[in-house]
Scaffold this motif. Structure first.
Motif, PDB file in Angstrom:
ATOM      1  N   LEU A 254       7.356  -0.466  14.185  1.00 35.09           N
ATOM      2  CA  LEU A 254       6.584  -1.637  14.608  1.00 35.09           C
ATOM      3  C   LEU A 254       7.383  -2.934  14.538  1.00 35.09           C
ATOM      4  N   GLY A 255       6.877  -3.938  15.277  1.00 36.89           N
ATOM      5  CA  GLY A 255       7.515  -5.242  15.262  1.00 36.89           C
ATOM      6  C   GLY A 255       7.083  -6.035  14.028  1.00 36.89           C
ATOM      7  N   TRP A 256       8.009  -6.804  13.470  1.00 37.49           N
ATOM      8  CA  TRP A 256       7.706  -7.558  12.251  1.00 37.49           C
ATOM      9  C   TRP A 256       7.824  -9.061  12.444  1.00 37.49           C
ATOM     10  N   TYR A 257       8.467  -9.489  13.510  1.00 36.59           N
ATOM     11  CA  TYR A 257       8.680 -10.921  13.663  1.00 36.59           C
ATOM     12  C   TYR A 257       8.668 -11.235  15.143  1.00 36.59           C
ATOM     13  N   GLU A 258       7.584 -11.853  15.584  1.00 33.81           N
ATOM     14  CA  GLU A 258       7.379 -11.982  17.009  1.00 33.81           C
ATOM     15  C   GLU A 258       8.375 -12.907  17.713  1.00 33.81           C
TER      16      GLU A 258
ATOM     17  N   THR B  38       0.935  -6.200   8.754  1.00 25.26           N
ATOM     18  CA  THR B  38      -0.482  -5.862   8.579  1.00 25.26           C
ATOM     19  C   THR B  38      -0.651  -4.364   8.413  1.00 25.26           C
ATOM     20  N   VAL B  39       0.028  -3.614   9.265  1.00 26.03           N
ATOM     21  CA  VAL B  39      -0.088  -2.160   9.198  1.00 26.03           C
ATOM     22  C   VAL B  39       0.441  -1.652   7.852  1.00 26.03           C
ATOM     23  N   ALA B  40       1.566  -2.227   7.412  1.00 29.08           N
ATOM     24  CA  ALA B  40       2.119  -1.792   6.128  1.00 29.08           C
ATOM     25  C   ALA B  40       1.131  -2.067   5.001  1.00 29.08           C
ATOM     26  N   VAL B  41       0.496  -3.245   5.036  1.00 35.77           N
ATOM     27  CA  VAL B  41      -0.485  -3.577   3.992  1.00 35.77           C
ATOM     28  C   VAL B  41      -1.632  -2.579   4.013  1.00 35.77           C
ATOM     29  N   TRP B  42      -2.113  -2.264   5.220  1.00 33.39           N
ATOM     30  CA  TRP B  42      -3.198  -1.270   5.325  1.00 33.39           C
ATOM     31  C   TRP B  42      -2.748   0.079   4.781  1.00 33.39           C
ATOM     32  N   GLY B  43      -1.496   0.424   5.048  1.00 32.51           N
ATOM     33  CA  GLY B  43      -0.965   1.689   4.524  1.00 32.51           C
ATOM     34  C   GLY B  43      -1.022   1.711   3.014  1.00 32.51           C
ATOM     35  N   TYR B  44      -0.545   0.616   2.398  1.00 36.88           N
ATOM     36  CA  TYR B  44      -0.552   0.558   0.928  1.00 36.88           C
ATOM     37  C   TYR B  44      -1.982   0.589   0.391  1.00 36.88           C
ATOM     38  N   LEU B  45      -2.883  -0.123   1.073  1.00 31.63           N
ATOM     39  CA  LEU B  45      -4.269  -0.141   0.590  1.00 31.63           C
ATOM     40  C   LEU B  45      -4.896   1.248   0.704  1.00 31.63           C
ATOM     41  N   THR B  46      -4.524   1.978   1.776  1.00 30.77           N
ATOM     42  CA  THR B  46      -5.008   3.359   1.899  1.00 30.77           C
ATOM     43  C   THR B  46      -4.563   4.170   0.689  1.00 30.77           C
TER      44      THR B  46
ATOM     45  N   ILE C 228       2.995  -7.885  -2.347  1.00 27.15           N
ATOM     46  CA  ILE C 228       4.396  -8.302  -2.189  1.00 27.15           C
ATOM     47  C   ILE C 228       4.766  -8.350  -0.714  1.00 27.15           C
ATOM     48  N   ALA C 229       4.391  -7.277   0.028  1.00 22.98           N
ATOM     49  CA  ALA C 229       4.764  -7.235   1.448  1.00 22.98           C
ATOM     50  C   ALA C 229       4.166  -8.415   2.198  1.00 22.98           C
ATOM     51  N   SER C 230       2.861  -8.665   1.979  1.00 18.24           N
ATOM     52  CA  SER C 230       2.242  -9.726   2.778  1.00 18.24           C
ATOM     53  C   SER C 230       2.798 -11.088   2.372  1.00 18.24           C
ATOM     54  N   GLN C 231       3.036 -11.292   1.049  1.00 16.21           N
ATOM     55  CA  GLN C 231       3.572 -12.584   0.610  1.00 16.21           C
ATOM     56  C   GLN C 231       4.984 -12.800   1.128  1.00 16.21           C
ATOM     57  N   ALA C 232       5.804 -11.744   1.047  1.00  9.90           N
ATOM     58  CA  ALA C 232       7.193 -11.879   1.492  1.00  9.90           C
ATOM     59  C   ALA C 232       7.233 -12.257   2.966  1.00  9.90           C
ATOM     60  N   HIS C 233       6.371 -11.615   3.750  1.00  9.45           N
ATOM     61  CA  HIS C 233       6.352 -11.901   5.176  1.00  9.45           C
ATOM     62  C   HIS C 233       5.816 -13.305   5.446  1.00  9.45           C
ATOM     63  N   LYS C 234       4.804 -13.679   4.667  1.00  5.67           N
ATOM     64  CA  LYS C 234       4.197 -14.986   4.864  1.00  5.67           C
ATOM     65  C   LYS C 234       5.206 -16.105   4.563  1.00  5.67           C
ATOM     66  N   LYS C 235       5.993 -15.898   3.492  1.00  7.15           N
ATOM     67  CA  LYS C 235       7.003 -16.906   3.132  1.00  7.15           C
ATOM     68  C   LYS C 235       8.002 -17.095   4.271  1.00  7.15           C
TER      69      LYS C 235
ATOM     70  N   LEU D 258      -0.466  10.698   1.641  1.00  8.88           N
ATOM     71  CA  LEU D 258       0.416  11.080   2.742  1.00  8.88           C
ATOM     72  C   LEU D 258       0.210  10.156   3.947  1.00  8.88           C
ATOM     73  N   ALA D 259      -1.072   9.959   4.308  1.00  8.99           N
ATOM     74  CA  ALA D 259      -1.357   9.129   5.483  1.00  8.99           C
ATOM     75  C   ALA D 259      -0.874   7.704   5.260  1.00  8.99           C
ATOM     76  N   GLY D 260      -1.141   7.173   4.055  1.00 11.05           N
ATOM     77  CA  GLY D 260      -0.707   5.813   3.753  1.00 11.05           C
ATOM     78  C   GLY D 260       0.802   5.684   3.811  1.00 11.05           C
ATOM     79  N   ALA D 261       1.498   6.653   3.199  1.00 13.06           N
ATOM     80  CA  ALA D 261       2.960   6.603   3.183  1.00 13.06           C
ATOM     81  C   ALA D 261       3.508   6.673   4.604  1.00 13.06           C
ATOM     82  N   MET D 262       2.926   7.574   5.420  1.00 15.77           N
ATOM     83  CA  MET D 262       3.383   7.670   6.809  1.00 15.77           C
ATOM     84  C   MET D 262       3.155   6.348   7.535  1.00 15.77           C
ATOM     85  N   THR D 263       2.005   5.728   7.272  1.00 17.71           N
ATOM     86  CA  THR D 263       1.696   4.461   7.930  1.00 17.71           C
ATOM     87  C   THR D 263       2.743   3.412   7.576  1.00 17.71           C
ATOM     88  N   VAL D 264       3.079   3.330   6.284  1.00 14.78           N
ATOM     89  CA  VAL D 264       4.067   2.332   5.880  1.00 14.78           C
ATOM     90  C   VAL D 264       5.421   2.648   6.506  1.00 14.78           C
ATOM     91  N   ILE D 265       5.775   3.939   6.523  1.00 10.33           N
ATOM     92  CA  ILE D 265       7.069   4.300   7.111  1.00 10.33           C
ATOM     93  C   ILE D 265       7.097   3.924   8.589  1.00 10.33           C
TER      94      ILE D 265
END
Lengths: 262, 743
Positions: free
Chosen positions: B98-102, B191-199, B169-176, B85-92
């Motif tokens: 959150l900002g994705w592209y500065e 970063t937050v989304a990745v942490w969410g998935y890892l949680t 996938i998320a981190s690679q897609a963003h990195k590309k 639940l916490a991870g899913a909420m974090t990703v959502i």
């Protein structure tokens, strides 16, 4: 058994002498008047307590029992009159300093520290010493085996009777020579009240003088050497516990017995 | 009666109404920003578009949760459920708020539009930002939930693997995307989304190996920490160090991101000190591996000697690392043809600091090993759990406290240099200073139980005392002092001010005391505003309060505009204050405060002078706040009475209550979280809305965790209960909470 009265420099207990001259009284309350604003709650109350006695102060609601007790324990100041303890004036000395003279007071309504454990409560009772006296502690836990069972429990989770026991035990940790008890039986089941009164007798037997403020006249007088009856701020009767207990007026007023037949 | 009407009148119907109302409120909260030319614009945009439907659906979901709570609850307590639940909420949250592209200041949807409009982007990125992001999230949630419901071990592993894949996938897609655009992007979203998935992945993996019906998070955490004291911290530190050496950036001036290996080639042929040269070739790896292995082996065999040797090796590693990074940065600063000209310690990448943090954490882990082995605590975490004196503490595993302290120290010292300058400013001027104030107010409110609503006044007094002593006010002192010398004077002045305020007012209780302190706070501010001749009135300090200079004879350091040194100054003073308060809490004085707070009559009967101890609490709290005032004054240089408004007193009180009244770590954590949050939200939500989100966090916190983030021992037991007999005790017993403590 440990002698609770052995405070630093405390005199040897004197035998109780009824009607002895004022100088030898342990506590001498002389004609005190206490006011709440314009209301005179105590209108010249005098009584005394001798070393080694149990003295009961009786009275109905609003008679001034608790006011008397609060005045003696330094929570209130008399506007007239004096209170003398072992030859020293103590009226006006704040409550927290009295304990250093050996007067310990168990306030009405079971004031324990609810979120501290039984152990910590007892430790607080010995606050006036740098460290608590383990002999006294062992003695208190002997008196109240229930406290030993609940030693790690939070005081707020104890039953009413256990809280009262804790409050008395905590006061004993301060090694008092005079113990002021305000309505220890309030709101407790008869069986528990009997237990608590038993313990008061034991504490007294160990040499602690007790001033007991009570509404429960029958049991208090059965326990006390002497008693005083307060009515609307004045002492209306005094005498030995047995005599008062036998008095018709007392029976009528406090024991609710029908005297109409006589 | 009409059945529809009957439903609306039922409890369930009323609840649905409330939830839909919540949806409307949420729609207004998160909706469009108003316009000056069309006052109803925001409301129209919020309520007459699809936006409203989205939020009403959230309301319906909340209603369903309420209605089927008994059923849901059963599944929620299963191992892994809360993590999922916490991870899913974090990703959502990451993908909505959150900002994705500065560079474009874009959130996820904004970046998705940008990606859609760009040709030649990699297939992975266009898929991810097109549909895959949400699809993979839903897939992970569905698989995870199915595994929870069916309690299927294989499905748990599948879910965990999917979550890891989703993170990659998320981190690679963003990195590309960043690579294609050729920018350095510090947006937090990915970063937050990745942490969410890892949680999620960790939670599902734990669920897969768990045999329990009900999750026992506390026991699990303590079992991990207590298995071999120091092992978990050592392993984490070694992993972080290896990651930093292998992947992270070590030297990062503009448009350069040099890894450890790059640094070696970058500085080849320069006059770099030999030890640093060796460091960047092999020494770093050797140090990490040796220190890490020593600590882990020591932890495994519970060896005191190996633990100490490991700690020493880690300390040596830390020193050599710092020498090396100092060597490259000072060399870069002095050479002419580099990007870096700012001076030593500048332009370092995250990896360099993370490695330092890892070494410090490793050293701490070695000490944890030695300490717990020395204590001879062969008792396992399970035994410790039965120790009643351990009570409600979350971490009761042996060595856990020291391990947490070590990790916190490593983070506090070596993470700030990796932050953006704006974050460093926030760290010093709001987070650090308010942590200080919260520690001080905690003495008054949490320990002595006195509600003080004018606490900021002492902060103001501290700041103005400093300004006076260094000669920045219109009235000049007889002799001007260096700014740090103002600290003892500020302490003394605040102590006196605390006694002056306290003496006449401490006979008051509860609400009355609160009103008087509130008045005192305003009086101090208004005096500062109105006495032009003394304080220069609303214009604030006349001259700049100088930055501190530390001159120990052999070392001289001058503080400037760079915020980082202030952080270390603050940290050093704070550590001293915390150690002092820690001792105070367990002293005779601390016990007297606890007694007065619990029952003043009984405290008096026990021989405690309430006025004396209350006064002491007031004075100690005030002087802490005075120290904060000095540090604030010397940091900002110029300040005026507006810095000491009433609202700050309330905020500090909110931090203390949020963190857990009467708990020192709680006050620190509460202040840190609640000052961090608005800074964090600054970039994420419209600025007018920030306070609303903070308010929402406070309300939710007080409903679900009324004792605070890290509750004080006593207050925690009050809320959690104490064994079987506590079942009947109320959540907050009579006399608990703020009000009761004073009544």
């Amino acid at each position: 058994m440990t002698d609770l009265t052995k405070g630093p420099g405390s005199p040897e207990p004197l035998p109780a002498v009824d009607g002895a001259p004022a100088a030898s009284h342990m506590l001498d309350v002389d004609d005190i008047e206490v006011r709440y604003g314009a209301i005179r709650a105590l209108k010249g109350v005098s009584f005394h307590v001798d070393q080694g006695e149990i003295v009961a102060l009786l009275g109905a609601n609003g008679a001034g029992k608790t006011t008397t007790q609060k005045t003696v324990s330094g929570m209130m100041r008399p506007s007239l009159g004096s209170i003398t303890y072992e030859g020293q004036r103590i009226d006006g000395i704040p409550a927290h300093s009295l304990i250093n003279l050996g007067i310990c007071h168990v306030p009405e309504g079971r004031h324990v520290f609810p979120r501290m454990t039984v152990d910590e409560n007892l430790e607080m009772g010995a606050f006036r010493f740098k460290r608590q006296d383990m002999d006294v502690r062992a003695h208190v836990l002997d008196l109240f085996p229930r406290l030993q069972e609940r030693i790690k429990q939070q005081a707020g989770t104890l039953s009413g009777g256990e809280q009262q026991m804790l409050a008395i035990g905590r006061a004993l940790m301060g090694k008092p020579r005079l113990l002021l008890l305000d309505e220890p039986s309030m709101g407790l089941a008869p069986l528990i009240v009997a237990q608590i009164f038993d313990i008061i007798r034991q504490v007294n037997a160990d040499g602690v003088t007790v001033l007991l403020v009570e509404q429960n006249a029958a049991q208090a007088l059965a326990l006390a050497n002497r008693g005083y009856v307060l009515e609307t701020g004045e002492i209306v009767m005094s005498g030995a516990g047995k005599d008062l207990l036998a008095d018709d007026r007392i029976r009528a007023a406090y024991l609710g017995e029908e005297i109409a037949a006589s | 009666m009409n059945p529809a009407l009957a439903f609306l009148r039922s409890d369930s119907g009323k609840r649905l109404g409330a939830c839909l109302g919540l949806g409307v409120a949420l729609a207004l909260m998160t909706g469009a920003t108003g316009r000056q030319d069309d006052y109803l614009y925001a409301i129209k945009e919020d309520l007459f578009t699809f936006h409203l439907i989205e939020n009403l659906l959230i309301g319906v979901v909340v209603w369903l949760l309420f209605t089927f709570w008994p059923v849901i609850r059963r599944y929620l307590t299963r191992p892994g459920a809360l993590g999922l639940l916490a991870g899913a909420m974090t990703v959502i949250v990451a993908q909505t708020v959150l900002g994705w592209y500065e560079p474009e200041d874009a959130k996820f949807s904004g970046l998705a539009t940008l990606v859609g409009d760009t040709n030649g982007i990699s297939a992975l990125s266009s898929a991810f930002f097109g549909w895959l992001a949400w699809a993979q999230l839903i897939a992970v949630i569905v698989v995870g939930a199915a595994a929870l419901v069916l309690r299927n071990r294989a499905l748990f592993w599948v879910g965990a693997a999917m979550a890891v894949a989703a993170a990659i996938i998320a981190s690679q897609a963003h990195k590309k995307v960043d690579e294609l655009a050729g920018v350095v992007d510090h947006a937090t979203g990915v970063t937050v989304a990745v942490w969410g998935y890892l949680t999620i992945a960790v939670a599902l993996a734990i669920a897969a190996i768990s045999t329990d019906d009900v999750a026992r998070t506390r026991e699990f955490v303590n079992a991990v920490l207590g298995w071999r004291p120091g092992f978990a911290l050592g392993a984490a530190a070694t992993a972080l160090a290896l990651y930093s050496l292998g992947v992270s950036s070590w030297f990062a001036p503009k448009s350069l991101n040099a890894t450890l290996a790059d640094v070696h080639s970058l500085f080849k042929g320069t006059s770099l000190a030999p030890i640093a040269v060796q460091y960047f070739i092999w020494l770093s790896w050797a140090l990490v591996i040796v220190a890490g292995a020593l600590v882990l082996v020591a932890a495994y065999f519970r060896s005191i000697i190996l633990g100490i040797v490991g700690a020493a090796a880690a300390a040596v590693g830390l020193v050599i690392t710092m020498i090396s990074i100092h060597a490259i940065t000072s060399l870069a600063a002095n050479s002419e043809n580099t990007y870096a000209t700012k001076g030593p310690w500048q332009n370092l990448g995250d990896g360099a600091w993370w490695t330092c943090a890892s070494f410090l954490a490793l050293a701490a882990a070695g000490l944890v090993v030695a300490q717990s082995a020395l204590k001879g605590r062969s008792a396992t975490a399970a035994d410790a759990a039965h120790d009643p004196s351990a009570g409600p503490r979350f971490l009761y595993a042996p060595g856990a406290t020291l391990a947490v302290l070590g990790a916190a120290a490593a983070a506090a010292i070596f993470i700030p240099p990796t932050l953006e300058p704006s974050w460093q400013t926030a760290l010093v001027t709001s987070i650090g200073i308010y942590m200080f104030l919260a520690i001080g107010l905690n003495v008054v409110v949490g320990w002595a139980g006195l509600l003080d609503l004018g606490f900021i006044a002492f902060y103001a007094i501290g700041a103005y005392t400093t300004a006076y002593l260094v000669g920045s006010l219109p009235v000049k002192p007889p002799f001007e002092l260096p700014v740090l010398w103002a600290i003892p004077f500020a302490i003394a002045v605040c102590l006196i001010a605390g006694v002056i305020l306290g003496f006449p007012t401490l006979r008051l209780r509860g609400d009355y005391l609160a009103i008087v302190t509130l008045g005192f706070g305003e009086i101090v501010r208004l005096v500062a505003v109105n006495s032009n001749g003394i304080t220069n009135g609303p214009r604030g300090t006349e001259d700049q309060v100088p930055h501190p200079v530390i001159n120990l004879g052999f070392v001289k350091f001058t503080f400037g505009l760079d915020q980082l040194p202030y952080w270390y100054l603050l940290l050093a003073v704070m550590v001293i204050v915390i150690i002092f308060f820690r001792r105070l809490e367990n002293s005779r004085t601390g016990r007297a405060w606890a007694a007065i707070r619990e029952d003043e009559v009984a405290a008096q009967a026990a021989g405690i002078n309430p006025v004396k101890y209350k006064l002491l609490a007031f004075a100690i709290g005030a002087s802490t706040s005075g120290i904060a005032g000095v540090l604030f004054a010397t940091n900002v240089g110029f300040f005026n009475p507006d810095n000491f408004k009433f609202e700050f007193s309330i905020l500090v009180l909110a931090y203390v209550v949020f963190g857990g009244m009467g708990s020192l770590p709680g006050a620190i954590a509460g202040a840190a979280v609640l000052t961090w949050l608005p800074e964090f939200l600054r970039d994420q939500v419209p600025s007018e809305d920030r306070q609303m989100y903070i308010g929402a966090v406070l309300v939710i916190m007080m409903i679900f965790r009324p004792a605070g983030l890290i509750p004080a021992k006593r207050r925690a037991t009050e809320l959690r209960g104490h064994g079987p007999d506590s079942a009947e005790s109320q959540a907050v017993p009579a006399g608990g909470g703020l009000g009761g403590s004073y009544a």
